[in-house]
Design a protein around this motif. Structure first.
Motif, PDB file in Angstrom:
ATOM      1  N   GLY A  23       0.746  -1.179  -0.118  1.00  0.00           N
ATOM      2  CA  GLY A  23       0.175  -0.179   0.102  1.00  0.00           C
ATOM      3  C   GLY A  23       0.839   1.349   0.009  1.00  0.00           C
ATOM      4  O   GLY A  23       2.151   1.197   0.383  1.00  0.00           O
ATOM      5  N   VAL A  24       0.285   2.429  -0.332  1.00  0.00           N
ATOM      6  CA  VAL A  24       0.775   3.680  -0.507  1.00  0.00           C
ATOM      7  C   VAL A  24       0.418   4.608   0.956  1.00  0.00           C
ATOM      8  O   VAL A  24      -0.735   4.570   0.884  1.00  0.00           O
ATOM      9  CB  VAL A  24       0.609   4.523  -1.813  1.00  0.00           C
ATOM     10  N   VAL A  25       1.439   5.170   1.457  1.00  0.00           N
ATOM     11  CA  VAL A  25       0.955   5.862   2.625  1.00  0.00           C
ATOM     12  C   VAL A  25       0.499   7.189   2.270  1.00  0.00           C
ATOM     13  O   VAL A  25       0.930   7.901   1.442  1.00  0.00           O
ATOM     14  CB  VAL A  25       2.360   6.091   3.408  1.00  0.00           C
ATOM     15  N   GLU A  26      -0.812   7.200   2.673  1.00  0.00           N
ATOM     16  CA  GLU A  26      -1.508   8.679   2.265  1.00  0.00           C
ATOM     17  C   GLU A  26      -1.487   9.682   3.466  1.00  0.00           C
ATOM     18  O   GLU A  26      -1.536  11.047   3.390  1.00  0.00           O
ATOM     19  CB  GLU A  26      -3.143   8.096   2.074  1.00  0.00           C
ATOM     20  N   LYS A  27      -1.582   9.004   4.806  1.00  0.00           N
ATOM     21  CA  LYS A  27      -1.407  10.232   6.002  1.00  0.00           C
ATOM     22  C   LYS A  27      -0.550   9.381   7.042  1.00  0.00           C
ATOM     23  O   LYS A  27      -0.756   8.398   7.162  1.00  0.00           O
ATOM     24  CB  LYS A  27      -2.801  10.501   6.286  1.00  0.00           C
ATOM     25  N   LEU A  28       0.015  10.023   8.057  1.00  0.00           N
ATOM     26  CA  LEU A  28       0.793   9.664   9.176  1.00  0.00           C
ATOM     27  C   LEU A  28       0.047  10.236  10.335  1.00  0.00           C
ATOM     28  O   LEU A  28      -0.201  11.420  10.357  1.00  0.00           O
ATOM     29  CB  LEU A  28       2.192  10.249   8.911  1.00  0.00           C
ATOM     30  N   TYR A  29      -0.021   9.295  11.406  1.00  0.00           N
ATOM     31  CA  TYR A  29      -0.563   9.740  12.682  1.00  0.00           C
ATOM     32  C   TYR A  29       0.602   9.745  13.775  1.00  0.00           C
ATOM     33  O   TYR A  29       1.727   9.227  13.308  1.00  0.00           O
ATOM     34  CB  TYR A  29      -1.795   9.063  12.866  1.00  0.00           C
ATOM     35  N   VAL A  30       0.148   9.652  14.884  1.00  0.00           N
ATOM     36  CA  VAL A  30       1.199   9.438  15.862  1.00  0.00           C
ATOM     37  C   VAL A  30       1.870   8.017  15.993  1.00  0.00           C
ATOM     38  O   VAL A  30       3.064   8.136  15.815  1.00  0.00           O
ATOM     39  CB  VAL A  30       0.673   9.738  17.417  1.00  0.00           C
ATOM     40  N   ASN A  31       1.067   6.911  15.792  1.00  0.00           N
ATOM     41  CA  ASN A  31       1.624   5.656  16.099  1.00  0.00           C
ATOM     42  C   ASN A  31       1.328   4.780  14.741  1.00  0.00           C
ATOM     43  O   ASN A  31       1.619   3.509  14.750  1.00  0.00           O
ATOM     44  CB  ASN A  31       1.530   4.878  17.234  1.00  0.00           C
ATOM     45  N   THR A  32       0.417   5.268  13.814  1.00  0.00           N
ATOM     46  CA  THR A  32       0.011   4.730  12.627  1.00  0.00           C
ATOM     47  C   THR A  32       0.155   5.285  11.513  1.00  0.00           C
ATOM     48  O   THR A  32       0.295   6.463  11.464  1.00  0.00           O
ATOM     49  CB  THR A  32      -1.476   4.371  12.964  1.00  0.00           C
ATOM     50  N   ALA A  33      -0.297   4.839  10.321  1.00  0.00           N
ATOM     51  CA  ALA A  33      -0.291   5.575   9.039  1.00  0.00           C
ATOM     52  C   ALA A  33      -1.569   4.931   8.380  1.00  0.00           C
ATOM     53  O   ALA A  33      -2.128   3.658   8.603  1.00  0.00           O
ATOM     54  CB  ALA A  33       0.866   4.975   7.985  1.00  0.00           C
ATOM     55  N   LEU A  34      -2.080   5.722   7.649  1.00  0.00           N
ATOM     56  CA  LEU A  34      -3.131   5.690   6.783  1.00  0.00           C
ATOM     57  C   LEU A  34      -2.618   4.963   5.285  1.00  0.00           C
ATOM     58  O   LEU A  34      -1.889   5.648   4.886  1.00  0.00           O
ATOM     59  CB  LEU A  34      -4.147   6.708   6.497  1.00  0.00           C
ATOM     60  N   ILE A  35      -2.911   3.780   4.949  1.00  0.00           N
ATOM     61  CA  ILE A  35      -2.659   3.468   3.676  1.00  0.00           C
ATOM     62  C   ILE A  35      -3.774   3.413   2.416  1.00  0.00           C
ATOM     63  O   ILE A  35      -4.890   3.194   2.904  1.00  0.00           O
ATOM     64  CB  ILE A  35      -1.810   2.167   3.567  1.00  0.00           C
ATOM     65  N   VAL A  36      -3.401   3.307   1.126  1.00  0.00           N
ATOM     66  CA  VAL A  36      -4.245   2.977   0.171  1.00  0.00           C
ATOM     67  C   VAL A  36      -3.690   1.761  -0.335  1.00  0.00           C
ATOM     68  O   VAL A  36      -2.466   1.633  -0.780  1.00  0.00           O
ATOM     69  CB  VAL A  36      -4.289   4.071  -0.904  1.00  0.00           C
ATOM     70  N   VAL A  37      -4.436   0.481  -0.339  1.00  0.00           N
ATOM     71  CA  VAL A  37      -4.045  -0.716  -0.618  1.00  0.00           C
ATOM     72  C   VAL A  37      -3.779  -0.768  -2.312  1.00  0.00           C
ATOM     73  O   VAL A  37      -5.034  -0.623  -2.775  1.00  0.00           O
ATOM     74  CB  VAL A  37      -4.985  -1.859   0.145  1.00  0.00           C
ATOM     75  N   SER A  38      -2.736  -1.159  -2.679  1.00  0.00           N
ATOM     76  CA  SER A  38      -2.709  -1.330  -3.984  1.00  0.00           C
ATOM     77  C   SER A  38      -2.720  -2.905  -4.477  1.00  0.00           C
ATOM     78  O   SER A  38      -2.897  -3.281  -5.605  1.00  0.00           O
ATOM     79  CB  SER A  38      -1.569  -0.834  -4.713  1.00  0.00           C
ATOM     80  N   SER A  39      -2.355  -3.525  -3.555  1.00  0.00           N
ATOM     81  CA  SER A  39      -2.332  -5.319  -3.761  1.00  0.00           C
ATOM     82  C   SER A  39      -2.411  -6.066  -2.370  1.00  0.00           C
ATOM     83  O   SER A  39      -1.972  -5.548  -1.422  1.00  0.00           O
ATOM     84  CB  SER A  39      -0.995  -5.552  -4.247  1.00  0.00           C
ATOM     85  N   CYS A  40      -3.177  -7.006  -2.605  1.00  0.00           N
ATOM     86  CA  CYS A  40      -3.551  -7.666  -1.497  1.00  0.00           C
ATOM     87  C   CYS A  40      -3.751  -9.478  -1.884  1.00  0.00           C
ATOM     88  O   CYS A  40      -4.161  -9.468  -2.814  1.00  0.00           O
ATOM     89  CB  CYS A  40      -4.574  -7.157  -0.568  1.00  0.00           C
ATOM     90  N   GLU A  41      -3.700 -10.061  -0.695  1.00  0.00           N
ATOM     91  CA  GLU A  41      -3.921 -11.394  -1.055  1.00  0.00           C
ATOM     92  C   GLU A  41      -5.661 -11.584  -1.343  1.00  0.00           C
ATOM     93  O   GLU A  41      -6.316 -10.787  -0.797  1.00  0.00           O
ATOM     94  CB  GLU A  41      -3.515 -12.431   0.172  1.00  0.00           C
TER      95      GLU A  41
END
Length: 69
Positions: A23-41
């Motif tokens: 996934g591509v990181v869209e936003k960073l938070y204190v201990n986490t990141a929001l991603i946009v998934v580009s590939s998954c099982e």
């Protein structure tokens, strides 16, 4: 992980996924990141789509940066 960059693609395991995703990181938070998934099982496809391809990932579940398309 301190070197997480917005707009870069990573192999990670978001909350609710049973396998790692890419996934591509869209936003960073204190201990986490929001991603946009580009590939998954296939087994995680329903969960990823239910989240509109946007998922939260703990920094300690972001494994490597990738250049995979």
């Amino acid at each position: 992980m301190e070197n997480i960059t917005i707009g870069e693609k990573y192999v990670c395991r978001p909350v609710g996924a049973s396998k790692p995703v890419i996934g591509v990181v869209e936003k960073l938070y204190v201990n986490t990141a929001l991603i946009v998934v580009s590939s998954c099982e296939e087994e995680d496809q329903v969960q990823v789509e239910a989240c509109n391809r946007r998922m939260i990932v703990s920094f300690n579940k972001i494994f490597t940066q990738t250049n995979v398309a």
